[in-house]
Scaffold this active site. Structure first.
Site, PDB file in Angstrom:
ATOM      1  CB  CYS A  36       3.500   2.040   0.089  1.00  0.00           C
ATOM      2  SG  CYS A  36       3.432   0.703   1.282  1.00  0.00           S
ATOM      3  CG  ASP A  38       6.460  -0.844   1.867  1.00  0.00           C
ATOM      4  OD1 ASP A  38       7.049  -0.745   0.774  1.00  0.00           O
ATOM      5  OD2 ASP A  38       6.591  -0.024   2.778  1.00  0.00           O
ATOM      6  CB  CYS A  65       8.935   2.591   4.999  1.00  0.00           C
ATOM      7  SG  CYS A  65       7.531   2.333   6.107  1.00  0.00           S
ATOM      8  CB  CYS A 109       3.503   1.468   8.242  1.00  0.00           C
ATOM      9  SG  CYS A 109       4.060   2.770   7.128  1.00  0.00           S
TER      10      CYS A 109
END
Ligand code: FES
Length: 130
Positions: A36, A38, A65, A109
């Protein structure tokens, strides 16, 4: 129906306890999630207790996020006060147990926090040459 953001996720996302930089960190780890994009930076302060290296304090900065921020913060809470070997064993299951439901699309995540911790510990060891 399961809530996409659990109450605890929302709490740690909106009120992270460990957000920020650390000037006198013993180790700093940077990581990026290739899926992603991140990014997360983790700072750890280590104190020696006999032969053990204990994580005395931890801070993080995450550009990502809401789940990434909540998970990063919970990872910090879970590793604080632990020996580095024990901290490295903390993962997705432990984080989920604390935060409640994490949607399948957000499981990755948790790897961001885990790999930032690993990078910070590697940096600490490199500084000590151990
Ligand atoms: Fe990238 Fe959460 S969507 S870490």
């Amino acid at each position: 129906m399961q809530q996409y953001y659990s109450k605890k996720v929302m709490d740690h996302f909106l009120h992270p306890r460990n957000l920020g930089k650390m000037k006198d960190a013993s180790g700093v780890g940077d990581t990026q999630n290739m899926r992603c994009g991140d990014v997360m930076k983790m700072y750890i302060k280590i104190k020696k207790a006999g032969k053990k290296d204990i994580i005395e304090n931890v801070k993080f900065e995450t550009f990502g996020c809401g789940h990434a921020i909540a998970i990063s913060d919970m990872m910090c809470e879970l590793i604080k006060g632990k020996a580095i070997e024990k901290a490295l064993k903390i993962g997705y299951e432990d984080i989920t147990k604390e935060l409640g439901f994490i949607p399948p699309a957000k499981v990755h995540c948790s790897y961001l926090a885990k790999s930032a911790l690993k990078a910070a510990i590697d940096d600490y060891k490199a500084r000590l040459k151990i």
